[in-house]
Scaffold this motif. Structure first.
Motif, PDB file in Angstrom:
ATOM      1  N   ARG A 111      76.008  27.285 104.954  1.00 52.57           N
ATOM      2  CA  ARG A 111      75.539  28.665 105.094  1.00 52.57           C
ATOM      3  C   ARG A 111      76.352  29.422 106.136  1.00 52.57           C
ATOM      4  N   ARG A 112      76.860  28.712 107.117  1.00 53.91           N
ATOM      5  CA  ARG A 112      77.561  29.383 108.219  1.00 53.91           C
ATOM      6  C   ARG A 112      78.935  29.912 107.819  1.00 53.91           C
ATOM      7  N   ILE A 113      79.502  29.391 106.741  1.00 52.16           N
ATOM      8  CA  ILE A 113      80.881  29.740 106.398  1.00 52.16           C
ATOM      9  C   ILE A 113      81.040  31.234 106.134  1.00 52.16           C
TER      10      ILE A 113
ATOM     11  N   GLU B  66      75.040  29.253  95.676  1.00 53.02           N
ATOM     12  CA  GLU B  66      73.787  29.486  96.412  1.00 53.02           C
ATOM     13  C   GLU B  66      73.736  28.513  97.571  1.00 53.02           C
ATOM     14  N   LEU B  67      73.618  29.043  98.779  1.00 52.47           N
ATOM     15  CA  LEU B  67      73.649  28.246 100.004  1.00 52.47           C
ATOM     16  C   LEU B  67      72.292  28.348 100.680  1.00 52.47           C
TER      17      LEU B  67
ATOM     18  N   ILE C 124      78.346  38.604  99.312  1.00 49.38           N
ATOM     19  CA  ILE C 124      76.934  38.203  99.355  1.00 49.38           C
ATOM     20  C   ILE C 124      76.115  39.176  98.505  1.00 49.38           C
ATOM     21  N   THR C 125      75.277  38.623  97.633  1.00 46.44           N
ATOM     22  CA  THR C 125      74.513  39.465  96.707  1.00 46.44           C
ATOM     23  C   THR C 125      73.008  39.411  96.921  1.00 46.44           C
ATOM     24  N   ARG C 126      72.505  38.378  97.559  1.00 48.07           N
ATOM     25  CA  ARG C 126      71.054  38.221  97.712  1.00 48.07           C
ATOM     26  C   ARG C 126      70.793  37.309  98.897  1.00 48.07           C
ATOM     27  N   ALA C 127      69.738  37.558  99.654  1.00 49.84           N
ATOM     28  CA  ALA C 127      69.462  36.756 100.849  1.00 49.84           C
ATOM     29  C   ALA C 127      67.980  36.452 100.971  1.00 49.84           C
ATOM     30  N   THR C 128      67.689  35.291 101.539  1.00 53.09           N
ATOM     31  CA  THR C 128      66.321  34.911 101.894  1.00 53.09           C
ATOM     32  C   THR C 128      66.252  34.805 103.412  1.00 53.09           C
TER      33      THR C 128
ATOM     34  N   VAL D 207      76.294  34.020  96.996  1.00 50.47           N
ATOM     35  CA  VAL D 207      77.587  34.637  97.259  1.00 50.47           C
ATOM     36  C   VAL D 207      78.480  34.455  96.040  1.00 50.47           C
ATOM     37  N   VAL D 208      79.193  35.521  95.681  1.00 55.04           N
ATOM     38  CA  VAL D 208      80.165  35.457  94.600  1.00 55.04           C
ATOM     39  C   VAL D 208      81.538  35.209  95.213  1.00 55.04           C
ATOM     40  N   LEU D 209      82.211  34.173  94.729  1.00 59.48           N
ATOM     41  CA  LEU D 209      83.521  33.806  95.262  1.00 59.48           C
ATOM     42  C   LEU D 209      84.615  34.640  94.604  1.00 59.48           C
TER      43      LEU D 209
END
Length: 465
Positions: free
Chosen positions: A202-204, A188-189, A215-219, A179-181
């Protein structure tokens, strides 16, 4: 040079001129999503929430660059992906920049040992699922908007899918993400597979609707395609009996993949039969053949305890074939004066019946048809999904009626202590009611907002912020 011209110049220097647009058609297109109110605005040529500039980013570095320009200039940024929101989440309430992340795409990375897939946030969810299944894998995450929504959008709106009673919502699907703030910093969470070093950070950002970061990328978790599936439909004596079935199976620890209880009005649509005279329950179990069969046998026995009568798998099979079809709502919205809305809420077993009765009573005078189903079941309660269909004199009247529907539904839910949204999120539709819904917890959200976005630049006007 005007302020907008200076902003465009700064953005063009940061990400390249081809990524930056002030084309009136582009600005108009990004001032609407699939919220029925926004659809009606579009038909009337109204654009009450329009950006000054749209930036279509290609990668995470572009996101960082845009947010740094925004921070330096004090210009608000509203993130938009595929525009499938039905509550006005990606609509810019203060103009500024629309950050179009729909081009944050690219190849996915499957890890067959850890059973995960890593994917850019702008990837279409349906395209990802299709590719996974070709390789023998699946997320089993299936919102109705699967082929219209992005992976990052799922996280940002705390989405869930049609098989959530077994597999859970996106909070159960996600392993980690980037995520970019607001200041351009990247975080990275993750947790592998679980971590107890402080709160689960991660929940925030899950469900934060772009108000805290981008958010830019997810697993995500993946699993082998289930080996077997059992389907069954039942006629149910009444909604009370149907809710009792849902509660009883949860109390006994079952985890069917599919549970959908339709009241009699929606059952006629679900069954494509105007003569249906009772509620209907659609069920499905899956997994290893013996387990799926055994679970269906227990589920059938529970249903029969409450007077349900099995009517075969065919109605469920037909629904599965058309479950991504939005055409009834879309056709009605595309006619002069036609209106349609979907409002999904949730409550505990103790209170869900009273909420159902109250919502039907207050909403029936506001639409030609009010249809209700219960489709995401938990140990403590269930979601309730209300569909309203109607016709007004013209699109202006339809817009006014939709506004009245939202105000009436939200106030009724507040009166009953219900959750105002189960999976569509807040957006513009629910933002006016967010503080009353969250109560003292909204103070925590405001403090998070101030810490992560002190200038209030990220997606202002959402979640009561």
């Amino acid at each position: 040079m005007s302020e907008t011209a200076l902003l465009v110049q700064r953005l063009a220097e940061a990400v390249g001129p081809d990524a930056v647009s002030t084309d009136p058609a582009v600005l108009a297109a990004t001032s609407h999503d699939t919220w029925p109110v926004a659809t009606k605005w579009a038909r009337q040529g109204l654009h009450p929430h329009q950006a000054d500039v749209v930036v279509r980013v290609a990668d995470e570095a572009d996101v960082v660059a845009v947010l740094r320009v925004a921070e330096e200039t004090g210009i608000p940024v509203t993130t938009r992906a595929l525009g499938s929101s039905v509550t006005g989440q990606p609509l810019p309430t203060r103009g500024g920049i629309v950050l179009d992340v729909s081009s944050l795409t690219g190849p996915h990375e499957i890890d067959e040992i850890d059973m995960t897939v890593t994917v850019p946030a702008g990837v279409n969810g349906g395209e990802l699922e299709r590719a996974l299944q070709e390789a023998g894998w699946t997320t089993r995450f299936s919102p109705q908007s699967l082929y219209r929504s992005s992976v990052g959008g799922w996280l940002a709106t705390l989405a869930t899918g049609q098989f959530s009673s077994r597999y859970g919502g996106v909070e159960d699907l996600v392993v980690g993400y980037r995520v970019v703030l607001a200041d351009g910093a990247v975080a990275e969470l993750t947790a592998a597979p679980r971590a107890a070093m402080g709160p689960d950070l991660r929940r925030i950002f899950l469900g934060s609707e772009g108000t805290l970061g981008v958010i830019t990328r997810a697993t995500l978790k993946i699993m082998p395609i289930p080996a077997a599936r059992e389907l069954a439909a039942f006629r149910v004596p009444d909604v009370v009996s149907g809710l009792a079935i849902l509660r009883a199976q949860a109390a006994r620890g079952l985890r069917p993949a599919l549970l959908r209880l339709y009241d009699v009005d929606e059952a006629r649509h679900a069954m494509a039969d105007a003569d249906v005279s009772s509620p209907v329950l659609f069920t499905g179990t899956e997994g290893e053949p013996a387990i799926a069969a055994a679970e269906m046998a227990v589920l059938t026995a529970i249903a029969e305890e409450y007077g349900a009568v099995a009517i075969g798998p065919e109605p469920v099979e037909a629904w599965l074939d058309r479950r991504f079809d939005f055409s009834t709502v879309e056709r009605l919205l595309d006619t002069a004066g036609g209106y349609a809305e979907t409002i999904e809420v949730a409550h505990t077993w103790r209170h869900i019946e009273a909420l159902y009765t109250a919502l039907r009573k207050v909403l029936e005078p506001l639409a030609d048809e009010v249809l209700v189903h219960f489709s995401h079941v938990y140990t403590q309660g269930t979601s309730m999904y209300v569909i309203l269909l109607g016709r007004a004199d013209d699109d202006a009247a339809a817009t006014a009626r939709l506004t009245e529907i939202w105000a009436t539904a939200m106030q009724t839910c507040l009166d009953h202590g219900a959750e105002l949204s189960h999976h569509h999120g807040g957006g513009l539709a629910r933002s006016p009611y967010s503080r009353r819904s969250l109560g003292s917890a909204h103070r925590v959200l405001r403090r998070l907002k101030h810490a992560l976005d002190p200038d209030g630049l990220l997606n202002p006007g959402k979640l009561g912020l």
